[in-house]
Design an enzyme around this catalytic site. Sequence first.
Site: not given
Ligand code: DX5
Ligand code: ZN
Length: 219
Positions: A8, A33, A35, A37, A66, A68, A137, A175
């Site tokens: 990620s 990955h 993320d 948001m 991913h 969100m 998650m 994740d």
């Molecule tokens: C959290 C994200 C994850 C995050 C994981 O909201 O979806 O992908 O980057 O980070 P670590 O591995 O540091 O928990």
């Molecule tokens: Zn993620």
Amino acid sequence: MKFFISASILSADFANLQSEIIACENAGVDWIHIDVMDGQFVPNLTMGPFIVEACRRITDLPLDCHLMTNNPENLVDDFIKAGATNITIHPENNPKIIETLARIKAAGCTAGIAINPATPVEMIEPLIRFADLILVMTVNPGYSGQNFMPEVVEKIAKINHLAQKCQTPPIIEVDGGINADTISLVKEAGASAFVSASAIFHHPGGISRGVNDLRASLL
Ligand code: DX5
Ligand code: ZN
């Protein structure tokens, strides 16, 4: 069984994104990955399709996106165009999930469903057969560097059990808080893809040590 490590980039150094992604590739990471948001579905605001497009120019690795966000149906086309390989969306606050999964697949990407720690398995049970991947998650989404929630492990096993009943079982990806200690717990519960941000990008020994430590814990 084939295991996939998905790095990620939320914890990457964005001033050096290219070299960080190349280091991941050299370390044998399987997927990148991304993320996404929107500051509404989750409190944080991060990356859009232009980051996917930049990653696509840096690497040929699969781009595991991913989302969100609220209303992911309004965004998926842009992520597909930018070069996404997989697009995972959440069922929470998402009445259009089945048609959106179908749209992702029709465009030639794989489609995933992500499930938050507080969301019951029953909510995704009728959706599992529409997905290529289920992302469980193990933190509340929003930030990297949070602690793994061990209470979710039981849920991974439950989802894996349901997934195995499908004609083509979806990949179970996990994740949040995945590191060299927690990765074996989720592997035992049936996960075969593992997202990690901090344990890779913030490993004191560097990216390659971070990836090697994760891989070693899978043996
Ligand atoms: C959290 C994200 C994850 C995050 C994981 O909201 O979806 O992908 O980057 O980070 P670590 O591995 O540091 O928990
Ligand atoms: Zn993620």
